[in-house]
Design a protein around this motif. Structure first.
Motif, PDB file in Angstrom:
ATOM      1  N   ASP A  90      41.430  50.238  31.073  1.00 47.25           N
ATOM      2  CA  ASP A  90      40.559  49.341  30.311  1.00 47.25           C
ATOM      3  C   ASP A  90      39.368  50.142  29.756  1.00 47.25           C
ATOM      4  OD1 ASP A  90      39.850  45.948  30.619  1.00 47.25           O
ATOM      5  OD2 ASP A  90      38.387  47.364  29.773  1.00 47.25           O
TER       6      ASP A  90
ATOM      7  N   LEU B  89      31.801  49.607  34.886  1.00 51.14           N
ATOM      8  CA  LEU B  89      31.769  49.155  36.284  1.00 51.14           C
ATOM      9  C   LEU B  89      31.970  50.282  37.295  1.00 51.14           C
ATOM     10  CD1 LEU B  89      32.425  46.267  34.831  1.00 51.14           C
ATOM     11  CD2 LEU B  89      33.121  45.637  37.144  1.00 51.14           C
TER      12      LEU B  89
ATOM     13  N   ALA C  41      38.875  49.997  45.226  1.00 53.19           N
ATOM     14  CA  ALA C  41      39.149  48.949  44.236  1.00 53.19           C
ATOM     15  C   ALA C  41      40.062  49.492  43.132  1.00 53.19           C
ATOM     16  CB  ALA C  41      37.837  48.426  43.643  1.00 53.19           C
TER      17      ALA C  41
ATOM     18  N   GLN D 257      43.606  49.884  44.300  1.00 53.98           N
ATOM     19  CA  GLN D 257      44.314  48.609  44.337  1.00 53.98           C
ATOM     20  C   GLN D 257      44.699  48.155  42.929  1.00 53.98           C
ATOM     21  OE1 GLN D 257      45.654  46.721  46.529  1.00 53.98           O
ATOM     22  NE2 GLN D 257      44.711  47.122  48.508  1.00 53.98           N
ATOM     23  N   ALA D 258      43.871  48.442  41.963  1.00 51.34           N
ATOM     24  CA  ALA D 258      44.123  47.950  40.602  1.00 51.34           C
ATOM     25  C   ALA D 258      44.011  49.110  39.609  1.00 51.34           C
ATOM     26  CB  ALA D 258      43.133  46.832  40.271  1.00 51.34           C
TER      27      ALA D 258
ATOM     28  N   MET E 148      34.673  41.009  31.968  1.00 52.43           N
ATOM     29  CA  MET E 148      35.449  41.764  30.989  1.00 52.43           C
ATOM     30  C   MET E 148      36.698  42.375  31.634  1.00 52.43           C
ATOM     31  SD  MET E 148      32.214  43.577  29.106  1.00 52.43           S
ATOM     32  CE  MET E 148      33.101  44.212  27.674  1.00 52.43           C
ATOM     33  N   LEU E 149      36.650  42.606  32.926  1.00 48.52           N
ATOM     34  CA  LEU E 149      37.781  43.238  33.599  1.00 48.52           C
ATOM     35  C   LEU E 149      38.587  42.281  34.474  1.00 48.52           C
ATOM     36  CD1 LEU E 149      36.005  45.923  32.936  1.00 48.52           C
ATOM     37  CD2 LEU E 149      37.458  46.943  34.692  1.00 48.52           C
ATOM     38  N   PHE E 150      37.975  41.185  34.855  1.00 50.89           N
ATOM     39  CA  PHE E 150      38.655  40.292  35.807  1.00 50.89           C
ATOM     40  C   PHE E 150      38.673  38.854  35.294  1.00 50.89           C
ATOM     41  CE2 PHE E 150      36.982  43.832  38.299  1.00 50.89           C
ATOM     42  CZ  PHE E 150      38.089  44.206  39.033  1.00 50.89           C
TER      43      PHE E 150
ATOM     44  N   GLN F 157      44.265  42.290  41.210  1.00 49.37           N
ATOM     45  CA  GLN F 157      42.897  42.028  40.748  1.00 49.37           C
ATOM     46  C   GLN F 157      42.069  41.451  41.899  1.00 49.37           C
ATOM     47  OE1 GLN F 157      44.097  39.528  37.479  1.00 49.37           O
ATOM     48  NE2 GLN F 157      43.531  41.056  35.930  1.00 49.37           N
TER      49      GLN F 157
ATOM     50  N   ASN G  19      29.226  42.515  33.749  1.00 48.93           N
ATOM     51  CA  ASN G  19      30.408  42.903  32.978  1.00 48.93           C
ATOM     52  C   ASN G  19      31.722  42.591  33.685  1.00 48.93           C
ATOM     53  OD1 ASN G  19      28.929  44.109  30.766  1.00 48.93           O
ATOM     54  ND2 ASN G  19      28.360  45.718  32.223  1.00 48.93           N
ATOM     55  N   ALA G  20      31.652  42.026  34.897  1.00 51.26           N
ATOM     56  CA  ALA G  20      32.867  41.798  35.674  1.00 51.26           C
ATOM     57  C   ALA G  20      33.881  40.961  34.899  1.00 51.26           C
ATOM     58  CB  ALA G  20      32.529  41.121  37.004  1.00 51.26           C
TER      59      ALA G  20
ATOM     60  N   ALA H 199      41.300  44.187  44.446  1.00 44.75           N
ATOM     61  CA  ALA H 199      40.245  45.101  43.991  1.00 44.75           C
ATOM     62  C   ALA H 199      38.871  44.478  44.223  1.00 44.75           C
ATOM     63  CB  ALA H 199      40.440  45.440  42.510  1.00 44.75           C
TER      64      ALA H 199
ATOM     65  N   PHE I 233      45.367  49.665  36.936  1.00 45.30           N
ATOM     66  CA  PHE I 233      45.339  49.275  35.522  1.00 45.30           C
ATOM     67  C   PHE I 233      43.913  49.118  34.999  1.00 45.30           C
ATOM     68  CE2 PHE I 233      46.471  45.718  38.334  1.00 45.30           C
ATOM     69  CZ  PHE I 233      45.339  44.912  38.201  1.00 45.30           C
TER      70      PHE I 233
END
Lengths: 481, 481
Positions: A75, A81, A65, A68-69, B80-82, B62, B77-78, B65, A71
């Motif tokens: 964060d 996560l 994951a 793939q991302a 917050m990132l996605f 995104q 918390n997902a 991932a 970036f």
């Protein structure tokens, strides 16, 4: 009447037309139809663990994951996560690429991953491995086809393939215009090798004008599940050397072993251990993949081949041919790295990884027993124990009535049986005729992958179908006499 | 002397040996060596945008991932990132698989993604598209090879390929044992098609006993960059119909168009717009990919082919052959879905997606100009404008002295020039001889992908090298006379 097309069945490459591939053949197509109609199908035609509910391991997927991302790693919330070792591994793989997972790699694969694989092989076998002789491929099948393509020059070139075999071999050899030379595994001795018979097959093929150039073995066996002994492997190697054959070692199930007497040993290890000229001369190509083992990451399409004693100019030729397709997919390559270099003791994710992988392997071992025992409790079925790999290959003794009924429908008797099984139970298997079998014997292949929870019910449904089928045709036969 | 191996250059499949693939040939190998020695190399030998600094688009990555690690979506918390639309899309793709990205799909690809592609084609062309006639492949190259493999029966079967061409075609035709029939693009009319000449080539090949069976075109062109007109495409289609040829439409650069007079139009659209029997009969296979466009996701290996008017039994044959490799990689398939179904107006990620993709395409358009202008400012170089695709293919007028020097080293003159360029500047290009060119003319191919920041310095380094090279050999030639 519509005008003839340029491409019609009788005007295309005849090797394409002649090729058969039973794993996704008639029964699979019928199963797909039934599924569309709403019937519940258990697909056991192909070793596809995740399709039957196996969960992916957490750590490799966390790394994937992040690759793939990337970036996400910038964060500040990433740490909520992802564990630190997954972040570190993702960074290390991204540093091996030329621009992340969206950039082509060298056509042989990422040098960094090839190095990790060489270290794994060296650790496994106790002999050096050279990353320059390891090529990554979109699944192991692609590597097998690349080597066969170089080996086979025309229909007079033969390759020895065990029968029963995984039909990748028969299909690829036909597609490439060569000749498959069968050697039979001995069902009575748990699908053991018979090197005397093997030599006889070579001699017989040569008499027919075939230049036998290669020998394939699958260890642990597919569909037969047997695990070869070191002695077997030594004999195979000696035979290949004296008969001047390239040895193709399909070792994709090396982690799937369900007995303790014969742990997996690689052909490379045995060869190197033999020493002398043979260890420096015999041409060996070994294959492995992320699709099997406890990862079961079929959909990622990650495989590799390792070449031993292959002529340097042939290594270059294989590199050139691989270049035409530019690059194997990058995430499959990274999954290979994760397979050969799992978290180690002390790493944050170590315990979870061990727990998850052990659970899968132990369950597979139990399922191998449940399935073999289940088949052996059925009327007219005998089944060797699945020592390794992911398949059960029971022998089905079909009554003459069933054989006659199949003939009437223009089907192979075992295909007829498997179709009836599918229609009655939703279990999608592959008839033994797709793998090859001794004349007059009939088999079916199923994976041992249905979930452990569902397996007792599945085996009960199977037994119910089988015993009724056998009774029906036995009666029928008797009544007609 | 070591004993002969089974596989030596003169004992393998001669088609393997005869195959050339210049994009990763001598110059690339030398560049890789120099890079290992610490020299800074600008790899412009292959259209690999991310390797030259292009960043992946945020939204597709995104989604990718989350598809790799679906368990992230269970984490509170997902969010917050996605963003929510990435989560929704990941869920929709996972629902299309049989067990996530780790499970094999059907060998033709995920039905859900094939449906999205059909919708995209229908929207693009205004004519229906059938998901059952769309096959997903590990990059478009694999699809091209699958079709050529069915089409080519032996060395008497010919396929028309534009010269200059992308060497996937020459390499694959050689590897499959067929014959490439060249048709020349006209450099003087911006690499335009000349259908009269094309007909003459077909006739000439037939006279030599070649059964011409297919025609390849690349639009926008690789390496030539030209964009075909609707009129060109109609002529090609009519020619294929009257000459009984399967049309292979390489349309992988359909989003890479840098002029406004001739927007991309697909062969399928032109064919269907022609109506009548031709629109129902002409056999057409069209190819597309995630590797090009503004995504540039080469490493994901996602491609598709769409078949139009192909015999249903041939569709089945291609399905059977695809089955041998089981399944294209799943993440490449999902990337295809994301390409054809981007975020739409009103979606959370829409604005960012538009901003990112526009920036890439606009920069590519500016780079096409910078490069063409740069080449045209050099001594002895003329270069057509890159109307589309990702390449510049300048003509290099080599002085006789340079040609003689190349001959002395046993090299093609343009390969000699490209090697000198590499050694002097670190710019890794491909000589025109790798793509084919009219006898006595010399070219090189470079991508327009180096970053916009670096391009002026790169073009200055190129000009400095070239002008000195031309001066050196012009003088040498004169002094030797």
């Amino acid at each position: 009447m519509a005008p003839r097309k340029v491409m019609e069945p009788d005007t295309i490459n005849e090797n394409v037309r002649k090729t058969n591939y039973a794993v996704r053949g008639e029964i699979y197509l019928r199963a797909s139809e039934l599924q569309k109609e709403g019937k519940k199908i258990i697909f056991t035609n192909v070793g596809n663990p995740h399709a039957l509910g196996q969960k992916p391991l957490t750590f490799p997927r966390q790394v994937m994951a992040l690759c793939q991302a990337p970036f996400l790693m910038d964060d500040p919330n990433a740490g909520m996560l992802f564990p630190p070792d997954a972040i570190a591994r993702a960074k290390s793989y991204l540093a091996m690429t030329s621009g992340g997972v969206g950039a082509y790699s060298d056509s042989r694969g990422l040098p960094g991953v090839r190095k990790e694989i060489a270290e794994f092989i060296q650790e496994r076998d106790g002999f050096p491995s050279d990353p320059e002789l390891i090529f990554l491929t979109d699944g192991a099948s692609k590597g097998v086809q690349q080597v066969l393509n170089a080996l086979i020059r025309g229909e007079k070139d033969g390759v020895l393939v065990p029968i029963p075999q995984y039909p990748l071999y028969s299909a690829s050899i036909t597609l490439l215009g060569g000749t498959l030379v069968p050697y039979y595994l001995n069902e009575e001795s748990n699908w053991g090798l018979d090197v005397v018979d093997l030599r006889a097959q070579v001699a017989a093929a040569r008499k027919k004008g075939i230049t036998v150039r290669g020998l394939v073995f699958i260890n642990p066996g597919n569909p037969t599940g047997q695990c070869l002994t070191e002695q077997n492997l030594r004999e195979l190697i000696e035979l290949c050397y004296t008969e001047r054959l390239v040895l193709l070692a399909d070792e994709v199930y090396q982690t799937n072993v369900y007995q303790d007497q014969r742990p997996f040993v690689s052909a490379k290890k045995v060869l190197k251990g033999m020493g002398g000229i043979i260890s420096r001369e015999l041409e060996l190509v070994s294959f492995h993949t992320v699709s099997k083992g406890f990862l079961g990451e079929c959909g990622q399409r990650g495989g590799y081949l390792e070449m031993t004693n292959i002529h340097p100019l042939i290594v270059e030729e294989l590199y050139k041919v691989a270049s035409i397709s530019l690059s194997p997919n990058i995430t499959g390559q990274i999954m290979l790295g994760l397979m050969v270099k799992p978290p180690k003791r002390g790493d944050y994710s170590y315990q979870k990884y061990i727990t998850e992988s052990k659970e899968i392997l132990e369950s597979l071992r139990r399922r191998a027993h449940i399935m073999t025992d289940g088949f052996n409790s059925c009327k007219n079925i005998v089944c060797n124990f699945t020592e390794g790999a992911m398949y059960s290959f029971p022998r089905v003794m079909l009554p003459p009535g069933a054989i006659a009924a199949a003939k009437k429908e223009g089907k192979a008797p075992d295909a007829y049986y498997c179709l009836k099984l599918l229609e009655a139970t939703g279990i999608s298997t592959v008839p033994g005729s797709g793998f090859g079998q001794k004349d007059g014997s009939f088999h079916m292949r199923t994976t041992i992958l249905p979930s452990e929870d569902e397996m007792p019910a599945m085996m009960a449904a199977f037994k119910k179908f089988n015993d009724a089928f056998m009774a029906e045709y036995s009666n029928q036969y008797v009544s007609k006499l």
